[in-house]
Design an enzyme around this catalytic site. Structure first.
Site, PDB file in Angstrom:
ATOM      1  N   GLU A 195      -7.918  67.184  10.524  1.00 48.52           N
ATOM      2  CA  GLU A 195      -6.507  67.470  10.311  1.00 48.52           C
ATOM      3  C   GLU A 195      -5.737  66.186  10.009  1.00 48.52           C
ATOM      4  O   GLU A 195      -5.774  65.235  10.795  1.00 48.52           O
ATOM      5  CB  GLU A 195      -5.944  68.144  11.562  1.00 48.52           C
ATOM      6  N   GLU A 203      -5.362  80.390  12.394  1.00 51.77           N
ATOM      7  CA  GLU A 203      -5.468  79.558  13.592  1.00 51.77           C
ATOM      8  C   GLU A 203      -4.591  80.090  14.728  1.00 51.77           C
ATOM      9  O   GLU A 203      -3.448  80.491  14.507  1.00 51.77           O
ATOM     10  CB  GLU A 203      -5.053  78.132  13.236  1.00 51.77           C
ATOM     11  N   ASN A 246       0.124  79.522  16.253  1.00 53.91           N
ATOM     12  CA  ASN A 246       0.469  78.857  17.512  1.00 53.91           C
ATOM     13  C   ASN A 246       0.587  79.819  18.695  1.00 53.91           C
ATOM     14  O   ASN A 246       1.531  79.753  19.487  1.00 53.91           O
ATOM     15  CB  ASN A 246       1.747  78.036  17.366  1.00 53.91           C
ATOM     16  N   ASP A 266      -9.845  68.998  20.923  1.00 50.91           N
ATOM     17  CA  ASP A 266      -9.051  67.784  20.817  1.00 50.91           C
ATOM     18  C   ASP A 266      -9.615  66.814  21.853  1.00 50.91           C
ATOM     19  O   ASP A 266      -9.490  67.041  23.055  1.00 50.91           O
ATOM     20  CB  ASP A 266      -7.586  68.124  21.108  1.00 50.91           C
ATOM     21  N   HIS A 278      -8.590  68.985  16.372  1.00 44.63           N
ATOM     22  CA  HIS A 278      -7.132  69.042  16.305  1.00 44.63           C
ATOM     23  C   HIS A 278      -6.504  67.656  16.407  1.00 44.63           C
ATOM     24  O   HIS A 278      -6.838  66.877  17.296  1.00 44.63           O
ATOM     25  CB  HIS A 278      -6.627  69.907  17.458  1.00 44.63           C
ATOM     26  N   LYS A 336       2.560  76.781   8.959  1.00 45.78           N
ATOM     27  CA  LYS A 336       2.811  77.505  10.191  1.00 45.78           C
ATOM     28  C   LYS A 336       3.312  78.922   9.888  1.00 45.78           C
ATOM     29  O   LYS A 336       4.088  79.130   8.947  1.00 45.78           O
ATOM     30  CB  LYS A 336       3.842  76.771  11.040  1.00 45.78           C
ATOM     31  N   GLU A 351      -7.498  74.259  20.283  1.00 45.08           N
ATOM     32  CA  GLU A 351      -6.798  72.988  20.459  1.00 45.08           C
ATOM     33  C   GLU A 351      -6.087  72.853  21.794  1.00 45.08           C
ATOM     34  O   GLU A 351      -5.910  71.753  22.310  1.00 45.08           O
ATOM     35  CB  GLU A 351      -5.782  72.777  19.337  1.00 45.08           C
ATOM     36  N   ARG A 409       5.934  66.859  24.252  1.00 43.13           N
ATOM     37  CA  ARG A 409       6.915  67.332  25.226  1.00 43.13           C
ATOM     38  C   ARG A 409       6.571  66.759  26.606  1.00 43.13           C
ATOM     39  O   ARG A 409       6.352  65.580  26.726  1.00 43.13           O
ATOM     40  CB  ARG A 409       7.032  68.844  25.185  1.00 43.13           C
ATOM     41  N   ASP A 429       7.617  74.940  15.412  1.00 47.22           N
ATOM     42  CA  ASP A 429       6.634  75.938  14.993  1.00 47.22           C
ATOM     43  C   ASP A 429       7.029  77.264  15.620  1.00 47.22           C
ATOM     44  O   ASP A 429       8.163  77.420  16.091  1.00 47.22           O
ATOM     45  CB  ASP A 429       5.206  75.499  15.358  1.00 47.22           C
ATOM     46  N   ALA A 430       6.118  78.217  15.659  1.00 45.76           N
ATOM     47  CA  ALA A 430       6.483  79.552  16.133  1.00 45.76           C
ATOM     48  C   ALA A 430       6.899  79.564  17.597  1.00 45.76           C
ATOM     49  O   ALA A 430       7.682  80.415  18.016  1.00 45.76           O
ATOM     50  CB  ALA A 430       5.306  80.510  15.904  1.00 45.76           C
ATOM     51  N   LYS A 431       6.408  78.620  18.388  1.00 44.04           N
ATOM     52  CA  LYS A 431       6.781  78.573  19.803  1.00 44.04           C
ATOM     53  C   LYS A 431       8.270  78.297  19.976  1.00 44.04           C
ATOM     54  O   LYS A 431       8.873  78.697  20.971  1.00 44.04           O
ATOM     55  CB  LYS A 431       5.957  77.519  20.533  1.00 44.04           C
ATOM     56  N   ASP A 463      -1.353  78.901  10.774  1.00 43.70           N
ATOM     57  CA  ASP A 463      -1.418  78.647  12.208  1.00 43.70           C
ATOM     58  C   ASP A 463      -0.269  79.380  12.885  1.00 43.70           C
ATOM     59  O   ASP A 463       0.910  79.083  12.641  1.00 43.70           O
ATOM     60  CB  ASP A 463      -1.305  77.135  12.447  1.00 43.70           C
TER      61      ASP A 463
END
Length: 386
Positions: free
Chosen positions: A336, A240, A216, A289, A316, A185, A266, A71, A34-36, A214
């Site tokens: 989700e 999001e 992120n 979550d 989430h 995303k 989340e 992770r 994702d963007a991270k 989203d």
């Protein structure tokens, strides 16, 4: 040494006698970005670590719960769970809030949020599963359902590692499977790339399909403001995590300035952290979550606060748990859809006409599959199984 158990009277009809903890690593078929990842803050995700807790009582009742870590963190959750598990032996499984507090105090020096309470969540969820099974009810019905099905949207088909054409194909497949909305995303270093991708998805879906994005947490305040204005034309159901998860004031200012609803929550790891969002009017839609905030006991506290603030709910991940909790929320929520966890369980959730349906199975309605057992990295048992 026998664990300390508070005095119990004749109302105590059963006691916890056995616990099994399992550390399970779920491999992902494709590394996920994702963007991270695109901003260099994280590496692509290749697996998800789970802490499963199975609990049994003297009367032969059993429940199952889980927490997870993406992770780093999975081994830490398992290690903390091993240390605090003996505190449950001899307790009345019905006294779930009391047990939650006892487990927090068992590891009080490491705090009341984060890894420690995420380990507690697996025990807490297992006890709620046991309680509903003993009553012969789906968990949603034990809690008091407002509905027997919940609107659902898919996320797993819209990650940034997926080419746009494949995102479109995934969206078509999700809708054909009965899913009601699509989330993709955003948050790429080049915002124009996000807009091109989103334009393609909206044109593909048409104007009537609910569509979410989203980021992120990868935008700063000026970028979120600019992108938020640019996204207004797409008629999104929500934007999001446009900002850092702990920037309650920034989220509040953004939500007040946009017509598009803002959703976040989340990544927060306690009820107290979510309260900062609620008291600042920082989110139109809150996204807690349960495994991250300490389990179902804490989720119910947060849900009451969110209802009081008239905030919408879209939990989430972990649909196997959150379907029940969303069904018990007064305002119409979203759940989700991720298919990642399906190999872990023998059962499947039924989805049709844009909604995820609560089954008639007692408790959470899940049992661990043989594949989950095969992915187990470590096991720890406390007490004796009846």
């Amino acid at each position: 040494m026998t664990p300390y158990v508070a005095n119990q009277g004749e109302a105590t009809l059963d006691r916890i006698s056995w616990l099994k903890l399992s550390s399970v690593t779920l491999p992902l078929s494709t590394p996920v970005s994702d963007a991270k990842v695109l901003t260099g803050r994280q590496r692509p995700m290749t697996e998800v670590a789970f802490l499963f807790v199975e609990v049994g009582t003297e009367q032969g009742h059993e429940g199952i719960g889980f927490s997870y870590s993406k992770r780093a963190g999975g081994p830490g959750q398992f290690a903390h769970a091993k240390e605090i598990a003996p505190a449950l032996i001899g307790e009345d499984p019905s006294d779930i809030a009391k047990i939650w507090t006892k487990l927090v105090w068992a590891g009080a020096s490491v705090g009341r949020s984060g890894l420690s309470t995420q380990a507690i969540a697996a025990f807490d969820i297992a006890l709620w599963d046991l309680k509903a099974k003993r009553a012969g009810l789906p968990l949603a019905k034990l809690l008091g359902a407002h509905r027997d099905s919940v609107r659902c949207y898919n996320t797993s088909g819209g990650f940034l590692h997926t080419p746009t054409e494949q995102v479109l194909e995934n969206a078509t497949a999700s809708l054909a499977d009965g899913i009601g909305g699509i989330k993709i995303k955003v948050g790429q270093p080049d915002g124009k790339a996000d807009l091109r991708r989103l334009t393609a998805v909206r044109e593909h879906l048409g104007d009537d399909v609910p569509l979410m994005v989203d980021a992120n947490q990868q935008w700063d305040r000026p970028t979120a403001q600019r992108m938020g204005r640019a996204l207004e034309e797409f008629g999104l159901t929500w934007i999001e995590e446009p900002l850092d998860a702990y920037d309650a004031q920034g989220h509040a200012a953004l939500a007040a300035s946009l017509d598009t609803p803002v959703a976040t929550g989340e990544m927060l790891a306690s009820v107290a952290e979510h309260w900062e969002l609620l008291r600042h009017d920082a989110a139109d839609i809150i996204q807690p979550d349960a495994p991250r905030i300490g389990g179902i006991t804490q989720f119910l506290k947060l849900a009451a606060l969110a209802e009081h603030q008239h905030v919408q709910l879209a939990p989430h991940f972990a649909m196997e748990i959150h379907l029940h909790l969303a069904a018990a929320y007064p305002y119409e929520p979203w759940v989700e859809h991720f298919d990642w966890l399906e190999p872990l369980f023998n059962e499947r959730l039924h989805i049709s006409e844009g909604r995820m349906h609560v089954s008639s199975r007692p408790g959470l309605g899940i049992t661990l599959s043989e594949q989950a057992r095969a992915w187990t990295q470590a096991v720890h048992e406390v007490g004796s199984r009846p």
